[in-house]
Design an enzyme around this catalytic site. Structure first.
Site, PDB file in Angstrom:
ATOM      1  N   ASP A  77       0.792  -1.232   0.000  1.00 29.20           N
ATOM      2  CA  ASP A  77       0.000   0.000   0.000  1.00 29.20           C
ATOM      3  C   ASP A  77       0.827   1.287   0.000  1.00 29.20           C
ATOM      4  O   ASP A  77       0.265   2.373  -0.026  1.00 29.20           O
ATOM      5  CB  ASP A  77      -0.963  -0.002   1.198  1.00 29.20           C
ATOM      6  N   HIS A 136       6.233  -8.138  -1.344  1.00 28.16           N
ATOM      7  CA  HIS A 136       5.141  -8.461  -2.265  1.00 28.16           C
ATOM      8  C   HIS A 136       4.885  -7.366  -3.296  1.00 28.16           C
ATOM      9  O   HIS A 136       3.872  -7.392  -3.985  1.00 28.16           O
ATOM     10  CB  HIS A 136       3.860  -8.772  -1.475  1.00 28.16           C
ATOM     11  N   CYS A 189       5.781  -4.817 -17.096  1.00 25.98           N
ATOM     12  CA  CYS A 189       5.254  -5.226 -18.393  1.00 25.98           C
ATOM     13  C   CYS A 189       5.058  -6.740 -18.410  1.00 25.98           C
ATOM     14  O   CYS A 189       5.959  -7.491 -18.050  1.00 25.98           O
ATOM     15  CB  CYS A 189       6.204  -4.798 -19.507  1.00 25.98           C
TER      16      CYS A 189
HETATM   17  P1  NAD Z   1      -3.512 -10.877   6.864  1.00 23.34           P
HETATM   18  O1  NAD Z   1      -4.726 -10.182   6.315  1.00 23.34           O
HETATM   19  O2  NAD Z   1      -3.338 -12.309   6.624  1.00 23.34           O
HETATM   20  O3  NAD Z   1      -3.431 -10.695   8.443  1.00 23.34           O
HETATM   21  C1  NAD Z   1      -3.549  -9.456   9.067  1.00 23.34           C
HETATM   22  C2  NAD Z   1      -3.121  -9.621  10.524  1.00 23.34           C
HETATM   23  O4  NAD Z   1      -3.203  -8.355  11.129  1.00 23.34           O
HETATM   24  C3  NAD Z   1      -4.003 -10.563  11.342  1.00 23.34           C
HETATM   25  O5  NAD Z   1      -3.175 -11.458  12.072  1.00 23.34           O
HETATM   26  C4  NAD Z   1      -4.751  -9.628  12.297  1.00 23.34           C
HETATM   27  O6  NAD Z   1      -4.988 -10.224  13.573  1.00 23.34           O
HETATM   28  C5  NAD Z   1      -3.784  -8.484  12.414  1.00 23.34           C
HETATM   29  N1  NAD Z   1      -4.402  -7.207  12.710  1.00 23.34           N
HETATM   30  C6  NAD Z   1      -5.648  -6.759  12.379  1.00 23.34           C
HETATM   31  N2  NAD Z   1      -5.828  -5.519  12.836  1.00 23.34           N
HETATM   32  C7  NAD Z   1      -4.687  -5.157  13.465  1.00 23.34           C
HETATM   33  C8  NAD Z   1      -4.249  -3.991  14.134  1.00 23.34           C
HETATM   34  N3  NAD Z   1      -5.064  -2.926  14.257  1.00 23.34           N
HETATM   35  N4  NAD Z   1      -2.996  -3.960  14.660  1.00 23.34           N
HETATM   36  C9  NAD Z   1      -2.174  -5.032  14.545  1.00 23.34           C
HETATM   37  N5  NAD Z   1      -2.527  -6.168  13.915  1.00 23.34           N
HETATM   38  C10 NAD Z   1      -3.769  -6.226  13.383  1.00 23.34           C
HETATM   39  O7  NAD Z   1      -2.282 -10.039   6.347  1.00 23.34           O
HETATM   40  P2  NAD Z   1      -0.797 -10.487   6.020  1.00 23.34           P
HETATM   41  O8  NAD Z   1      -0.271 -11.372   7.102  1.00 23.34           O
HETATM   42  O9  NAD Z   1      -0.086  -9.243   5.688  1.00 23.34           O
HETATM   43  O10 NAD Z   1      -0.917 -11.391   4.695  1.00 23.34           O
HETATM   44  C11 NAD Z   1      -1.827 -11.085   3.682  1.00 23.34           C
HETATM   45  C12 NAD Z   1      -1.240 -10.819   2.306  1.00 23.34           C
HETATM   46  O11 NAD Z   1      -2.111  -9.897   1.675  1.00 23.34           O
HETATM   47  C13 NAD Z   1       0.090 -10.168   2.301  1.00 23.34           C
HETATM   48  O12 NAD Z   1       0.841 -10.893   1.439  1.00 23.34           O
HETATM   49  C14 NAD Z   1      -0.116  -8.747   1.730  1.00 23.34           C
HETATM   50  O13 NAD Z   1       0.733  -8.528   0.616  1.00 23.34           O
HETATM   51  C15 NAD Z   1      -1.500  -8.721   1.204  1.00 23.34           C
HETATM   52  N6  NAD Z   1      -2.296  -7.571   1.677  1.00 23.34           N
HETATM   53  C16 NAD Z   1      -1.724  -6.330   1.754  1.00 23.34           C
HETATM   54  C17 NAD Z   1      -2.466  -5.256   2.233  1.00 23.34           C
HETATM   55  C18 NAD Z   1      -1.822  -3.888   2.324  1.00 23.34           C
HETATM   56  O14 NAD Z   1      -0.875  -3.609   1.602  1.00 23.34           O
HETATM   57  N7  NAD Z   1      -2.293  -3.020   3.242  1.00 23.34           N
HETATM   58  C19 NAD Z   1      -3.795  -5.437   2.635  1.00 23.34           C
HETATM   59  C20 NAD Z   1      -4.352  -6.722   2.529  1.00 23.34           C
HETATM   60  C21 NAD Z   1      -3.572  -7.772   2.054  1.00 23.34           C
HETATM   61 ZN    ZN Z   2       7.248  -4.428 -22.489  1.00 23.83          ZN
END
Ligand code: NAD
Ligand code: ZN
Length: 285
Positions: free
Chosen positions: A117, A143, A151
């Site tokens: 993000d 990621h 591309c």
């Molecule tokens: P996940 O969605 O699997 O887990 C999120 C974790 O955050 C959970 O364990 C939850 O308990 C915890 N959580 C929720 N609210 C919280 C808070 N306020 N403070 C602290 N912890 C909190 O996310 P992940 O482990 O990052 O894996 C998911 C994949 O999805 C990643 O590979 C990522 O690239 C992608 N993703 C990225 C985003 C982003 O960039 N913001 C958003 C969603 C998913």
């Molecule tokens: Zn190209």
């Protein structure tokens, strides 16, 4: 050995889990910080596994794949357009800002994120004194980044902030070099992470004396094994997550709290205590 605390203990007495966590981080010189979607939750970015993670009733696994892009690039770009808009509307929260200050003032702190993000980068840009400091303290983005493209033909990468018109296949962005479709520069389900990033992340895990794991469900590999690698190499693991995760098993301290509250409570005294160049903004907490 293992200590756990809840949100209410944030300002608890010295000797509590928070103070213990702070002492572990203070003693360590080389630190790995590993973050996931939870660090951005307080900014308003939904986690995938949270209730708001769905889009038009479709699961990320149906859209974030090379097959989905080959089949229906318009739908994939429409979804990424929505995610980009959401990310743009969000601001870095105190957790991003205090981690950024720590990285700027302590070159031995390495940030590895699974997030795409850009909020860690935006936080860094707001607290770092100059572009060179941003470059030095930049996170390893395992990621990828929503605001970069690659591309689908020749693999060329570039920053890409412009709004994507996903009304038809014809309006999607194309590579200026080879004419193929551009895709978001993120790692999709079924794809491998970049070797260079992985090496940097695991090298940081192996040399870390402490590892701070924030807001990740620690189930997505190989990011999830970074905490166990660090623990196996002798690092003290501190976790911040309202829920128990597989990383809790290797954590010496688990702070069951919102990252936006717990990270400043943990890091502010460390940074203010050593008079580090932790940035001048008052927006921290
Ligand atoms: P996940 O969605 O699997 O887990 C999120 C974790 O955050 C959970 O364990 C939850 O308990 C915890 N959580 C929720 N609210 C919280 C808070 N306020 N403070 C602290 N912890 C909190 O996310 P992940 O482990 O990052 O894996 C998911 C994949 O999805 C990643 O590979 C990522 O690239 C992608 N993703 C990225 C985003 C982003 O960039 N913001 C958003 C969603 C998913
Ligand atoms: Zn190209």
């Amino acid at each position: 050995m293992h200590e756990t605390t809840s949100d209410r203990d944030d300002d608890g007495p010295p000797g509590g889990a928070l103070a213990r966590a702070r002492a572990l981080l203070d003693e360590a010189r080389r630190v790995l910080v590993l973050t996931g979607a939870g660090v951005s939750a307080a900014s308003g970015m939904p986690t995938f596994r949270g209730e708001d993670g769905l889009w038009k009733d479709r699961r990320p696994e149906e859209l974030a794949t090379p097959e989905a892009f080959a089949r229906d690039p318009r739908a994939v770009w429409e979804w990424y357009g929505w995610r980009r808009r959401m990310a743009r509307e969000c601001d870095p929260n105190p957790a991003h800002l205090w981690i950024a200050r720590w990285c700027v003032s302590h070159p031995d702190v390495t940030l590895v994120t699974q997030n795409v993000d850009s909020l860690h980068r935006r936080a860094l840009e707001s607290v770092a004194p100059d572009a060179a400091a941003v470059e030095r303290a930049s996170p390893v983005e395992l990621h990828g980044d929503l605001f970069r493209v690659r591309c689908a033909g020749c693999g060329r990468r570039a920053p890409h902030e412009a709004e994507v018109d996903a009304t038809s296949r014809e309006t999607l962005p194309r590579c200026q070099r080879c004419g193929e479709l551009l895709r978001p520069d993120v790692v999709w389900f079924g794809e491998s992470l970049e070797a260079e990033m992985l090496e940097a992340a695991f090298a940081a895990a192996e040399r870390a004396e402490a590892c701070l794991v924030v807001g990740t469900s620690a189930v997505v590999q190989p990011a999830a094994s970074l905490a166990t690698t660090a623990a196996g190499a002798g690092a003290a693991v501190v976790e911040i997550n309202p829920e128990t995760t597989p990383a809790s098993r290797v954590a010496e301290v688990s702070l069951r709290a919102d990252a936006a509250r717990a990270v400043p409570a943990l890091l502010r005294p460390l940074l203010e205590g050593d008079g580090g160049s932790g940035g001048s903004g008052a927006e921290g907490a």
